[in-house]
Design a protein around this motif. Structure first.
Motif, PDB file in Angstrom:
ATOM      1  N   UNK A  59       0.835  -1.207   0.000  1.00  0.00           N
ATOM      2  CA  UNK A  59       0.000   0.000   0.000  1.00  0.00           C
ATOM      3  C   UNK A  59       0.868   1.256   0.000  1.00  0.00           C
ATOM      4  N   UNK A  60       1.946   1.245   0.779  1.00  0.00           N
ATOM      5  CA  UNK A  60       2.851   2.398   0.815  1.00  0.00           C
ATOM      6  C   UNK A  60       3.471   2.637  -0.561  1.00  0.00           C
ATOM      7  N   UNK A  61       3.845   1.568  -1.226  1.00  0.00           N
ATOM      8  CA  UNK A  61       4.430   1.689  -2.567  1.00  0.00           C
ATOM      9  C   UNK A  61       3.420   2.234  -3.571  1.00  0.00           C
ATOM     10  N   UNK A  62       2.177   1.743  -3.500  1.00  0.00           N
ATOM     11  CA  UNK A  62       1.122   2.236  -4.409  1.00  0.00           C
ATOM     12  C   UNK A  62       0.860   3.715  -4.167  1.00  0.00           C
ATOM     13  N   UNK A  63       0.801   4.126  -2.911  1.00  0.00           N
ATOM     14  CA  UNK A  63       0.542   5.533  -2.584  1.00  0.00           C
ATOM     15  C   UNK A  63       1.681   6.424  -3.078  1.00  0.00           C
ATOM     16  N   UNK A  64       2.908   5.980  -2.877  1.00  0.00           N
ATOM     17  CA  UNK A  64       4.063   6.758  -3.343  1.00  0.00           C
ATOM     18  C   UNK A  64       4.045   6.884  -4.863  1.00  0.00           C
ATOM     19  N   UNK A  65       3.735   5.795  -5.528  1.00  0.00           N
ATOM     20  CA  UNK A  65       3.688   5.799  -6.986  1.00  0.00           C
ATOM     21  C   UNK A  65       2.575   6.718  -7.484  1.00  0.00           C
ATOM     22  N   UNK A  66       1.411   6.687  -6.819  1.00  0.00           N
ATOM     23  CA  UNK A  66       0.290   7.549  -7.221  1.00  0.00           C
ATOM     24  C   UNK A  66       0.663   9.028  -7.055  1.00  0.00           C
ATOM     25  N   UNK A  67       1.353   9.366  -5.987  1.00  0.00           N
ATOM     26  CA  UNK A  67       1.779  10.755  -5.773  1.00  0.00           C
ATOM     27  C   UNK A  67       2.800  11.173  -6.828  1.00  0.00           C
ATOM     28  N   UNK A  68       3.754  10.294  -7.098  1.00  0.00           N
ATOM     29  CA  UNK A  68       4.770  10.595  -8.105  1.00  0.00           C
ATOM     30  C   UNK A  68       4.147  10.735  -9.491  1.00  0.00           C
ATOM     31  N   UNK A  69       3.172   9.883  -9.807  1.00  0.00           N
ATOM     32  CA  UNK A  69       2.474   9.970 -11.101  1.00  0.00           C
ATOM     33  C   UNK A  69       1.675  11.265 -11.217  1.00  0.00           C
ATOM     34  N   UNK A  70       1.009  11.672 -10.122  1.00  0.00           N
ATOM     35  CA  UNK A  70       0.239  12.924 -10.143  1.00  0.00           C
ATOM     36  C   UNK A  70       1.164  14.109 -10.419  1.00  0.00           C
ATOM     37  N   UNK A  71       2.344  14.096  -9.817  1.00  0.00           N
ATOM     38  CA  UNK A  71       3.306  15.170 -10.060  1.00  0.00           C
ATOM     39  C   UNK A  71       3.817  15.133 -11.489  1.00  0.00           C
ATOM     40  N   UNK A  72       4.080  13.938 -11.983  1.00  0.00           N
ATOM     41  CA  UNK A  72       4.575  13.784 -13.354  1.00  0.00           C
ATOM     42  C   UNK A  72       3.598  14.292 -14.393  1.00  0.00           C
ATOM     43  N   UNK A  73       2.294  14.088 -14.132  1.00  0.00           N
ATOM     44  CA  UNK A  73       1.266  14.572 -15.069  1.00  0.00           C
ATOM     45  C   UNK A  73       1.280  16.089 -15.193  1.00  0.00           C
ATOM     46  N   UNK A  74       1.794  16.750 -14.155  1.00  0.00           N
ATOM     47  CA  UNK A  74       1.874  18.217 -14.185  1.00  0.00           C
ATOM     48  C   UNK A  74       3.295  18.693 -14.446  1.00  0.00           C
ATOM     49  N   UNK A  75       4.152  17.770 -14.858  1.00  0.00           N
ATOM     50  CA  UNK A  75       5.519  18.135 -15.208  1.00  0.00           C
ATOM     51  C   UNK A  75       6.396  18.503 -14.017  1.00  0.00           C
ATOM     52  N   UNK A  76       6.043  18.059 -12.826  1.00  0.00           N
ATOM     53  CA  UNK A  76       6.813  18.402 -11.630  1.00  0.00           C
ATOM     54  C   UNK A  76       7.781  17.283 -11.264  1.00  0.00           C
ATOM     55  N   UNK A  77       8.968  17.657 -10.879  1.00  0.00           N
ATOM     56  CA  UNK A  77      10.019  16.710 -10.498  1.00  0.00           C
ATOM     57  C   UNK A  77      10.120  16.719  -8.977  1.00  0.00           C
ATOM     58  N   UNK A  78       9.597  15.666  -8.360  1.00  0.00           N
ATOM     59  CA  UNK A  78       9.494  15.629  -6.906  1.00  0.00           C
ATOM     60  C   UNK A  78      10.022  14.312  -6.338  1.00  0.00           C
ATOM     61  N   UNK A  79      10.140  14.313  -5.031  1.00  0.00           N
ATOM     62  CA  UNK A  79      10.432  13.104  -4.265  1.00  0.00           C
ATOM     63  C   UNK A  79       9.235  12.857  -3.360  1.00  0.00           C
ATOM     64  N   UNK A  80       8.862  11.592  -3.226  1.00  0.00           N
ATOM     65  CA  UNK A  80       7.730  11.189  -2.383  1.00  0.00           C
ATOM     66  C   UNK A  80       8.256  10.238  -1.312  1.00  0.00           C
ATOM     67  N   UNK A  81       7.842  10.482  -0.075  1.00  0.00           N
ATOM     68  CA  UNK A  81       8.216   9.580   1.022  1.00  0.00           C
ATOM     69  C   UNK A  81       6.956   9.153   1.762  1.00  0.00           C
TER      70      UNK A  81
END
Length: 185
Positions: free
Chosen positions: A62-84
């Motif tokens: 679940x933690x991995x899915x949540x991190x991936x979903x956050x990273x994907x949401x940022x990617x859709x807006x062209x943002x380069x982020x780190x998720x923890x």
């Protein structure tokens, strides 16, 4: 010299044989009494012990899915982020550093996640509390900038998701919320 070797070898064998016999007798005695002891100590119904509590934890999946979903949401807006994603105790479960995310974003994301789960509130709300209690920022491991959200189970915090690296804390928090929201699906 040869006699001494035979005596030492014989003594070692006698000790090993004696230890083996003692172990077998002890194991046999334990096996014959263990079921009785277990049956006597097993409660008829689960008793509530006020000395212990049960807590809910986020699985690594679940933690991995949540991190991936956050990273994907940022990617859709062209943002380069780190998720923890951290657990209830602030231990890091997952950290995903997106391609091109700044070096400061790694620690910031973890600290935002820790802050959110520690206070069971989004870090944007907590940042507003600094006006009344400026010393909050001095608590080790915390970061009172928008971008962290708690993950709750029955209203209690079980994890925190932190995002760092977008140009504003509001965007970081939007992506963190996307990660938390993905757990409800």
């Amino acid at each position: 010299m040869q006699t001494r070797t035979r005596v030492l070898t014989g003594t070692a064998l006698a000790l090993a044989l004696g230890a083996g016999t003692f172990g077998a007798v002890s194991a046999s005695a334990s096996a014959s009494t263990a079921p009785t002891a277990r049956a006597e100590s097993a409660p008829a119904a689960p008793a509530k012990d006020k000395n212990f509590t049960t807590s809910t934890h986020l699985t690594i999946d679940a933690a991995s899915r949540a991190a991936r979903a956050a990273l994907d949401a940022a990617g859709k807006e062209g943002q380069k982020v780190t998720v923890a994603v951290v657990d209830r105790n602030g231990n890091t479960l997952v950290t995903l550093r997106g391609d091109g995310a700044g070096p400061q974003s790694y620690e910031s994301a973890e600290r935002k996640a820790f802050t959110a789960v520690s206070w069971n509130a989004p870090t944007s709300v907590l940042a507003g509390r600094l006006a009344q209690a400026p010393n909050l920022k001095d608590i080790p491991g915390t970061l009172f900038l928008a971008g962290g959200v708690p993950v709750q189970a029955s209203g209690a915090p079980v994890a925190g998701i932190g995002v760092a690296g977008a140009p504003s804390g509001d965007l970081d928090e939007k992506f963190a919320k996307a990660g938390a929201d993905s757990l409800a699906k």
